[in-house]
Motif scaffolding. Structure first.
Motif, PDB file in Angstrom:
ATOM      1  N   LEU A   1       3.221   2.546  -0.139  1.00  0.00           N
ATOM      2  CA  LEU A   1       3.933   1.640   0.273  1.00  0.00           C
ATOM      3  C   LEU A   1       4.566   0.989  -1.305  1.00  0.00           C
ATOM      4  N   PHE A   2       3.571   0.624  -2.271  1.00  0.00           N
ATOM      5  CA  PHE A   2       4.108   0.096  -3.548  1.00  0.00           C
ATOM      6  C   PHE A   2       4.292   1.121  -4.757  1.00  0.00           C
ATOM      7  N   ALA A   3       3.575   2.372  -4.464  1.00  0.00           N
ATOM      8  CA  ALA A   3       3.867   3.308  -5.450  1.00  0.00           C
ATOM      9  C   ALA A   3       5.028   4.062  -5.282  1.00  0.00           C
TER      10      ALA A   3
ATOM     11  N   PRO B   1      21.842  -6.492   2.231  1.00  0.00           N
ATOM     12  CA  PRO B   1      20.537  -6.677   3.304  1.00  0.00           C
ATOM     13  C   PRO B   1      19.390  -6.257   2.599  1.00  0.00           C
ATOM     14  N   ARG B   2      18.436  -6.836   2.900  1.00  0.00           N
ATOM     15  CA  ARG B   2      16.790  -6.701   2.553  1.00  0.00           C
ATOM     16  C   ARG B   2      15.841  -6.280   3.631  1.00  0.00           C
ATOM     17  N   VAL B   3      15.086  -5.472   3.059  1.00  0.00           N
ATOM     18  CA  VAL B   3      13.883  -4.813   3.901  1.00  0.00           C
ATOM     19  C   VAL B   3      12.503  -5.405   3.260  1.00  0.00           C
ATOM     20  N   ILE B   4      11.830  -6.150   4.275  1.00  0.00           N
ATOM     21  CA  ILE B   4      10.635  -6.623   3.792  1.00  0.00           C
ATOM     22  C   ILE B   4       9.498  -5.566   4.888  1.00  0.00           C
ATOM     23  N   ALA B   5       8.504  -4.931   4.096  1.00  0.00           N
ATOM     24  CA  ALA B   5       7.700  -3.999   4.809  1.00  0.00           C
ATOM     25  C   ALA B   5       6.313  -4.522   4.469  1.00  0.00           C
TER      26      ALA B   5
ATOM     27  N   THR C   1      11.050   2.516   0.408  1.00  0.00           N
ATOM     28  CA  THR C   1      11.657   1.816  -0.967  1.00  0.00           C
ATOM     29  C   THR C   1      12.114   0.313  -0.124  1.00  0.00           C
ATOM     30  N   PRO C   2      11.090  -0.481   0.306  1.00  0.00           N
ATOM     31  CA  PRO C   2      11.300  -1.715   0.747  1.00  0.00           C
ATOM     32  C   PRO C   2      11.830  -2.672  -0.440  1.00  0.00           C
ATOM     33  N   ASP C   3      12.509  -3.650  -0.213  1.00  0.00           N
ATOM     34  CA  ASP C   3      12.675  -4.792  -1.449  1.00  0.00           C
ATOM     35  C   ASP C   3      11.506  -5.761  -1.757  1.00  0.00           C
ATOM     36  N   ILE C   4      10.846  -5.836  -0.565  1.00  0.00           N
ATOM     37  CA  ILE C   4       9.707  -6.709  -0.807  1.00  0.00           C
ATOM     38  C   ILE C   4       8.630  -5.964   0.159  1.00  0.00           C
ATOM     39  N   ALA C   5       7.453  -5.831  -0.730  1.00  0.00           N
ATOM     40  CA  ALA C   5       6.231  -5.074   0.310  1.00  0.00           C
ATOM     41  C   ALA C   5       5.137  -6.169   0.295  1.00  0.00           C
TER      42      ALA C   5
END
Length: 466
Positions: A217-219, A120-124, A187-191
């Motif tokens: 969110l990125f750092a 599974p993946r998370v996009i935030a 820790t999203p997979d794609i931000a």
């Protein structure tokens, strides 16, 4: 529900018992924690006690004995303009403070995933404007392509009320600055970072603190892929910080208006066309001009962000394009609610600030503009460059007369109420014109929230339908 991991037999305190607070308490209990709760509202505390929760007065030192963490709801200040007294007490005692977003990211992955064929993946998604539409659009594209997906966070379902992940599922989360600022795990997979404009400055101690909350969110987690809007200096800075050079395709730069050709991976929209470039070569193009659910440059930026995120998952350009055409948009965000006798009626009640209203005003031609409400600091003089397409303004609410003094030579009338504004616009609008509700103001003088304002506008418009 997603049970919180790593809390078994611990005493965890929850501050704030709105939607996210109650869901957090339930998810902690499901994870084996002993949960104590507190809310400033006496009626809310009484209801929680009636529901079987353990209510403990966290304003008292004695209540903190054995408490190993405090989980606070996003709307409660934890630093600026000053910390809530309960949070200040946690800082004083050295009790870690977190929120439901932090709990989600540390609890979403489970041992069940070892049995999955596809992880599974998370996009935030975060940013100032467009994040709700971008979140909903990504979810829509995934669903239309047959991918299992859930949507939540600041839109729809609270993160801990989501279902545990299925094989290959993609969870799409909208995250506000209130949510990213405090979460101890991100820790999203794609931000995705859409854009930045001044907002919530009192809550973040100024524009630097507001951007810092988004940047976390990125750092903090280092996503595998970062989709960054570079139409503002902050986005360009963030993209530069995350990439090892212009050819680094882990960062996908997006824009509405700029041509981005020199990077390893970029997606941009210009003059109604979306283009994808890789290593200096165009690899795909989509005509957005007939995508009715995404009108205007601001929505074209949302389309670029959603396209980049879903391309990162391996979806094909034509697959994404098909989904664009079936996207109906979100209520209260450049939402076409009717077309009557050649006049288009658009509900953008979510345009509560000058920046959002400017984007709405540039999306349409020959506009009859309904604006007003509880005006914000600075007024609307900054909208002057965007009023060229306004045939007439119909001003409502508390700030109607103030707005009238700030719109220059634009024709207007003081309508006071939504009923009068809609009636007058309906009487005067000509075929080919758009009646646009883009208030550039908060709703609280006449409505409890922007949704109720938009719903009232929609109801009045529907009543005009023959």
């Amino acid at each position: 529900m997603i049970p919180v991991q790593g809390v078994e037999n611990q005493t965890i305190a929850v501050l704030g018992l709105g939607r996210s607070g109650r869901a957090t308490a339930a998810a902690l209990a499901e994870g084996g924690a002993h949960v104590v709760v507190w809310d400033d509202g006496a009626d809310t505390r009484a209801q929680a006690q009636a529901d079987g929760m353990t209510v403990l007065d966290l304003t008292r030192d004695a209540s903190w004995e054995g408490v190993s963490a405090l989980i606070t709801s996003p709307g409660i200040p934890h630093l600026y303009p000053k910390p809530h007294p309960v949070i200040a007490k946690a800082y004083e005692l050295g009790v870690p403070v977190d929120n439901d977003i932090g709990l989600f990211f540390r609890s979403f992955a489970t041992r069940d995933w070892d049995q999955f064929d596809t992880t599974p993946r998370v996009i935030a998604i975060t940013g100032s404007n467009g994040k709700s539409t971008t979140t909903a659009l990504i979810h829509h594209i995934l669903r239309e392509s047959g991918r299992p997906t859930q949507i939540g966070g600041n839109i729809g379902t609270g993160v801990l009320s989501l279902d545990p992940a299925h094989d290959g599922e993609v969870v799409v989360l909208e995250l506000s600055s209130y949510q990213t600022d405090l979460a101890r795990a991100l820790t999203p997979d794609i931000a995705v970072f859409t854009n930045l404009s001044p907002d919530h400055l009192d809550r973040h101690g100024g524009p630097g603190g507001y951007f810092a909350a988004k940047r976390r969110l990125f750092a903090e987690g280092g996503p595998d892929r970062a989709v960054i809007g570079v139409d503002e200096a902050e986005g360009r800075y963030l993209a530069d910080q995350l990439s090892m050079g212009p050819a680094d395709d882990r960062v996908i730069r997006i824009s509405s208006g700029q041509k981005l050709e020199r990077f390893g991976w970029s997606v941009f929209a210009r003059k109604g066309f979306l283009s994808e470039y890789r290593k200096g070569r165009q690899v795909a193009s989509i005509d957005l001009r007939e995508v009715t659910g995404l009108p205007g440059e601001h929505n074209h930026q949302n389309a670029a962000a959603a396209y980049a995120a879903t391309r990162s998952l391996g979806l094909a350009p034509r697959e994404i394009e098909r989904a664009f055409h079936s996207f109906q948009g979100l209520p209260h965000r450049s939402q076409t609610v009717a077309e009557i006798d050649g006049v288009r009626w658009v509900n953008d009640s979510k345009a509560t600030n000058v920046d959002a209203a400017a984007k709405a005003l540039t999306a349409f031609q020959r506009i009859r503009w309904i604006a007003g409400g509880m005006g914000k600091d600075g007024g609307i003089e900054a909208l002057a460059p965007h009023l060229g397409q306004v045939v007439k303004a119909y001003l409502i609410g508390h700030s109607a007369r103030d707005f009238a003094l700030q719109i220059g030579q634009t024709p207007y009338e003081i309508s006071e109420t939504m009923e009068q504004a809609v009636a007058r616009a309906a009487a005067e609008a000509q075929p080919g014109e758009t009646v646009l509700l883009a208030p550039a103001a908060a709703s609280f003088d006449q409505y409890p929230n922007f949704e109720k304002r938009g719903e009232h506008f929609t109801l009045l418009v529907k009543a005009l339908t023959p």
